[in-house]
Enzyme design. Structure first.
Site, PDB file in Angstrom:
ATOM      1  N   ALA A  77      32.104  -8.104 -30.221  1.00  0.00           N
ATOM      2  CA  ALA A  77      31.062  -8.616 -31.134  1.00  0.00           C
ATOM      3  C   ALA A  77      31.166  -8.025 -32.539  1.00  0.00           C
ATOM      4  CB  ALA A  77      29.683  -8.341 -30.541  1.00  0.00           C
ATOM      5  N   ASN A 131      40.586  -5.303 -29.740  1.00  0.00           N
ATOM      6  CA  ASN A 131      39.618  -6.369 -29.478  1.00  0.00           C
ATOM      7  C   ASN A 131      38.261  -5.805 -29.894  1.00  0.00           C
ATOM      8  OD1 ASN A 131      37.815  -8.254 -28.602  1.00  0.00           O
ATOM      9  ND2 ASN A 131      38.798  -8.604 -26.631  1.00  0.00           N
ATOM     10  N   GLU A 167      44.878  -8.069 -33.797  1.00  0.00           N
ATOM     11  CA  GLU A 167      43.538  -8.372 -33.274  1.00  0.00           C
ATOM     12  C   GLU A 167      43.679  -9.322 -32.086  1.00  0.00           C
ATOM     13  OE1 GLU A 167      41.117 -10.228 -36.269  1.00  0.00           O
ATOM     14  OE2 GLU A 167      39.419 -10.558 -34.894  1.00  0.00           O
ATOM     15  N   ARG A 198      34.205 -21.687 -29.728  1.00  0.00           N
ATOM     16  CA  ARG A 198      32.903 -21.227 -29.252  1.00  0.00           C
ATOM     17  C   ARG A 198      31.865 -21.378 -30.366  1.00  0.00           C
ATOM     18  NH1 ARG A 198      33.510 -15.709 -26.077  1.00  0.00           N
ATOM     19  NH2 ARG A 198      31.420 -16.368 -25.410  1.00  0.00           N
ATOM     20  N   TYR A 241      35.763 -14.910 -19.376  1.00  0.00           N
ATOM     21  CA  TYR A 241      36.697 -13.816 -19.652  1.00  0.00           C
ATOM     22  C   TYR A 241      37.686 -13.544 -18.518  1.00  0.00           C
ATOM     23  CZ  TYR A 241      33.441 -13.027 -23.480  1.00  0.00           C
ATOM     24  OH  TYR A 241      32.668 -13.181 -24.596  1.00  0.00           O
ATOM     25  N   HIS A 258      41.557 -11.544 -29.077  1.00  0.00           N
ATOM     26  CA  HIS A 258      40.347 -12.064 -28.432  1.00  0.00           C
ATOM     27  C   HIS A 258      40.766 -12.781 -27.159  1.00  0.00           C
ATOM     28  CE1 HIS A 258      37.808 -11.021 -31.764  1.00  0.00           C
ATOM     29  NE2 HIS A 258      38.762 -11.478 -32.568  1.00  0.00           N
ATOM     30  N   ARG A 267      31.772  -9.496 -14.867  1.00  0.00           N
ATOM     31  CA  ARG A 267      30.733 -10.448 -15.255  1.00  0.00           C
ATOM     32  C   ARG A 267      31.409 -11.607 -15.995  1.00  0.00           C
ATOM     33  NH1 ARG A 267      28.281  -7.145 -12.840  1.00  0.00           N
ATOM     34  NH2 ARG A 267      26.327  -6.062 -13.266  1.00  0.00           N
ATOM     35  N   PRO A 291      32.350  -3.458 -27.690  1.00  0.00           N
ATOM     36  CA  PRO A 291      31.210  -3.438 -26.783  1.00  0.00           C
ATOM     37  C   PRO A 291      31.254  -4.486 -25.690  1.00  0.00           C
ATOM     38  CG  PRO A 291      30.588  -4.332 -28.918  1.00  0.00           C
ATOM     39  CD  PRO A 291      31.966  -3.749 -29.071  1.00  0.00           C
ATOM     40  N   ASN A 292      30.854  -4.044 -24.525  1.00  0.00           N
ATOM     41  CA  ASN A 292      30.691  -4.850 -23.304  1.00  0.00           C
ATOM     42  C   ASN A 292      32.005  -5.173 -22.603  1.00  0.00           C
ATOM     43  OD1 ASN A 292      27.767  -5.123 -23.422  1.00  0.00           O
ATOM     44  ND2 ASN A 292      28.146  -6.339 -25.261  1.00  0.00           N
TER      45      ASN A 292
END
Ligand code: CA2
Length: 146
Positions: A78, A75, A99, A108, A24, A101, A19, A11-12
């Protein structure tokens, strides 16, 4: 026929490059797809890159990979930190799972430090920016050939 690597994004991540560039970066998911395809072609591998904001759709795509794909790069965004459903789906897949990120989740907020997906992943890349996806393609090639 070339082997297929499916690159799945949660998501996102459709907003990548549009953004929060301070977190990112400025590359888009389309440019990630092109970079991964270029690296994969040097190994005579194919890639497809997909993104969804819907958890059930992600589960369906992971299940479909059992019939289409030699490896998964994911990825989970969330859902890394929340989803046993995605872990369970990945556990039905027999090939390599890497995986990725973009950010260093360990530097974080503490809620990002744990990933359910990591229990299934053959490798985890975090904090290398979008380059992490291309690094994951290289790792998949190694795992498929050794
Ligand atoms: O660092 C990563 O790749 C993450 O998987 C990204 C997720 C976050 O929840 C994870 O903890 C770490 C967030 C993806 C949101 O992507 C955006 C991209 C650009 C602008 C806004 C959101």
């Amino acid at each position: 026929m070339s082997k297929l690597i499916t690159i799945l994004n949660g998501p996102n991540l459709n907003l990548l490059g549009l953004r929060q560039p301070e977190v990112y970066g400025t590359d888009t998911l389309d440019s990630v797809a092109r970079d991964c395809a270029a690296v994969a072609s040097t190994f005579e591998l194919d890639t497809e890159l997909k993104q969804t904001n819907h958890e059930g759709e992600m589960v369906d795509w992971i299940q479909a990979c059992r019939n289409t794909s030699a490896a998964i790069i994911i990825n989970p965004a969330a859902w890394s930190h929340t989803s046993v459903a995605i872990l369970d789906a990945l556990n039905t897949f027999e090939g390599p799972v890497i995986e990725v990120h973009i950010s260093n989740i360990h530097a974080r907020e503490s809620f990002r430090h744990h990933s359910f997906v990591s229990a299934r992943a053959n490798g985890v890349i975090a904090g290398c920016g979008v380059q992490g996806y291309a690094l994951a393609v290289q790792r998949v090639h190694t795992l498929l050939t050794t």
